[in-house]
Each structure stands twice: as structure tokens, then as C-alpha cells.
Design a protein around this motif. Structure first.
Motif, short mmCIF file in Angstrom:
data_model
loop_
_atom_site.label_atom_id
_atom_site.label_comp_id
_atom_site.label_asym_id
_atom_site.label_seq_id
_atom_site.Cartn_x
_atom_site.Cartn_y
_atom_site.Cartn_z
N TYR A 228 45.98 37.63 39.43
CA TYR A 228 46.24 38.71 40.17
C TYR A 228 45.72 40.17 39.68
O TYR A 228 45.42 41.06 39.94
N ARG A 229 46.59 40.09 38.48
CA ARG A 229 46.47 41.29 37.66
C ARG A 229 45.08 41.52 37.26
O ARG A 229 44.66 42.97 37.06
N GLU A 230 44.33 40.53 36.84
CA GLU A 230 42.94 40.94 36.39
C GLU A 230 42.15 41.19 37.72
O GLU A 230 41.19 42.01 37.55
N ALA A 231 42.44 40.72 38.71
CA ALA A 231 41.68 41.10 40.17
C ALA A 231 41.96 42.43 40.26
O ALA A 231 40.99 43.33 40.93
N LEU A 232 43.27 42.94 40.34
CA LEU A 232 43.55 44.18 40.67
C LEU A 232 42.95 45.06 39.68
O LEU A 232 42.43 46.33 40.15
N GLN A 233 42.80 45.20 38.40
CA GLN A 233 42.11 45.69 37.36
C GLN A 233 40.66 46.26 37.87
O GLN A 233 40.14 47.16 37.88
#
Length: 254
Positions: A228-233
Motif C-alpha cells: 500500500y505504501r508503495e502504491a501511495l507513493q
């Protein structure tokens, strides 16, 4: 914990940036004052030109009681500390953030923190989040949606004359960092600032894009959290590129 919000102070200080940088805000439909959320975005160089504008926009125009999570360094000097607090800021200590979330405040967080503010040459609009996940875990804990946003303009107002990498990457400096206390004090070199050629910023228009709310209810594991964090970035990077296109189109029309 007592959170300070001085609406007049916020508007007065941000007025200078508004007049100088003529900000454009997009995605207002994703801002909802009735339900607290965590607003997550990119931090531009030095962080003092666009942050007041964002806080003013959320607090005074959309009535979002937003608390900004600020780097510890802002609270070392009494005068500056008082000014930062008037913007509704608290130190980036998890217990402090948890307390204000218990009180129902929305949160403004720049996961890149002080390192993303102290950018070096070639790092414009880069998200330097390292391995930080604490903000997402807090959002999960309090069932806060994430509202991503992108900021454009702030990383272009200064041309760097001195690049902190010259010091940080020097072999003698690396030797100094082997001293544990010094390494901790200098945060592995992260607090060494690059310096602009001129102190007066270029007059470049600012753009801000707020994106749709994102729930974290689907996250069940640490791996889910990392993905999720990678997608958010990536969402923020994509929004920055879209803002560049919008700016180019407006410039060609003008």
C-alpha cells in the motif's frame, strides 16, 4: 494535549505565500471536514513556503481541524516553537499524534520529514520516506482514511548553490559519523542543509492536487502495508506529473 489553531495568524502568514505564488487547488471534492482523515503528501524544499498555504486552505477554507506533524527541530527554539504551534503543529512523537487523533483532529503528515525538506541537487519532487510506516499504522488504529495530495512548485523556487552531498559523501565526514553520539545528533547527515544561490525565491505558481480518500480496511499484514505504501507513493508521483502537464497547458495558453 492542547492543540493551538490561530486562524488569523495562519491566514496572515500564508497570505504572503498566496500573493507571491498564486496557488491553485484541485480536488476540493475529496476534502470532508465531517470525517477526520490523514492528509499525506510530498514535502518541498525547506518546507516553509507551501506548508502554511496548505494548512490555511484546509483550516480556514474547508474548516478541517488539521494538526500538522512537525519535525523535532521546530521545537528547539522558543520563538519559532510558538509560531509553529499556532499552526496547530505537534512534535512527530507517536504518543502525541495518538493523543490528538483521539481528540478527533485530522492529521497533516509529510512522511519524508526533515530529510525530504533538506533536499540535495537532483532530488526535486522525490519522496524520501525511507522505511517509515508508523503513520499508516496510526491511520489503521483510528480508522482514518488517507487523503493523498501532491504539491508542485515549491521544489523549483530555489536554485541550489551549495549541495549538502559535498559534505555528507566526503570520507572525513563519514569517519566522523562513526562516533555514535555525533551520528545521532546529525541524523546520519540528514540535517546538513543544501544552500540556495539566492535567498529570494523565484516567483513560480504553486499547484496542489488532493486525491480521493483511501481506506486501509483491506490491509491485513505487513506485506499489505508495504504494498500500500508503495502504491501511495506512486499515486503522489503520478499526481505531480499531472500537475506539471496542467501547468504547461496553462502556461502555453497564457
Amino acid at each position: 494535549m492542547q492543540v493551538e489553531h490561530d486562524a488569523k495568524w495562519i491566514k496572515r502568514l500564508s497570505a504572503l505565500s498566496r500573493m507571491y505564488f498564486t496557488p491553485t487547488f484541485l480536488g476540493a471534492e475529496y476534502i470532508d471536514a465531517s470525517k477526520p482523515a490523514m492528509y499525506v503528501g510530498n514535502h518541498t524544499i525547506y518546507g516553509v513556503l507551501d506548508s502554511p498555504v496548505i494548512i490555511d486552505y484546509l483550516y480556514n477554507e474547508h474548516k478541517v481541524a488539521v494538526v500538522s506533524i512537525a519535525d523535532h527541530s521546530h521545537f528547539y527554539l522558543p520563538g519559532w516553537r510558538g509560531m509553529v504551534k499556532k499552526f496547530g503543529a505537534v512534535q512527530g512523537i507517536q504518543d502525541y499524534v495518538r493523543t490528538v487523533m483521539q481528540q478527533g483532529y485530522s492529521i497533516l503528515v509529510f512522511p519524508g520529514g526533515g530529510r525530504e525538506v533538506l533536499k540535495r541537487k537532483g532530488e526535486a519532487y522525490q519522496l524520501i520516506w525511507k522505511q517509515r510506516y508508523g503513520f499508516l499504522k496510526l491511520a489503521q488504529e483510528f480508522n482514518y482514511d488517507i487523503v493523498p495530495f501532491a504539491a508542485l512548485g515549491g521544489d523549483e523556487v530555489f536554485e541550489l548553490g551549495f549541495d549538502a552531498s559535498v559534505i555528507v559523501e566526503h570520507r572525513w565526514f563519514k569517519q566522523l559519523l562513526k562516533i555514535q553520539k555525533l551520528d545521532k545528533l546529525l541524523r546520519h547527515g540528514d540535517v546538513i542543509p543544501s544552500l540556495p544561490k539566492r535567498i529570494i525565491p523565484k516567483r513560480i505558481p504553486f499547484y496542489f492536487q488532493f486525491l480521493p480518500r483511501q481506506s486501509l480496511s483491506h490491509i491485513q499484514s505487513v506485506e499489505d502495508l508495504k504494498r500500500y505504501r508503495e502504491a501511495l507513493q506512486q499515486d503522489i508521483y503520478t499526481a505531480i506529473e499531472q500537475l506539471k502537464k496542467i501547468r504547461a497547458e496553462q502556461h502555453s495558453t497564457d
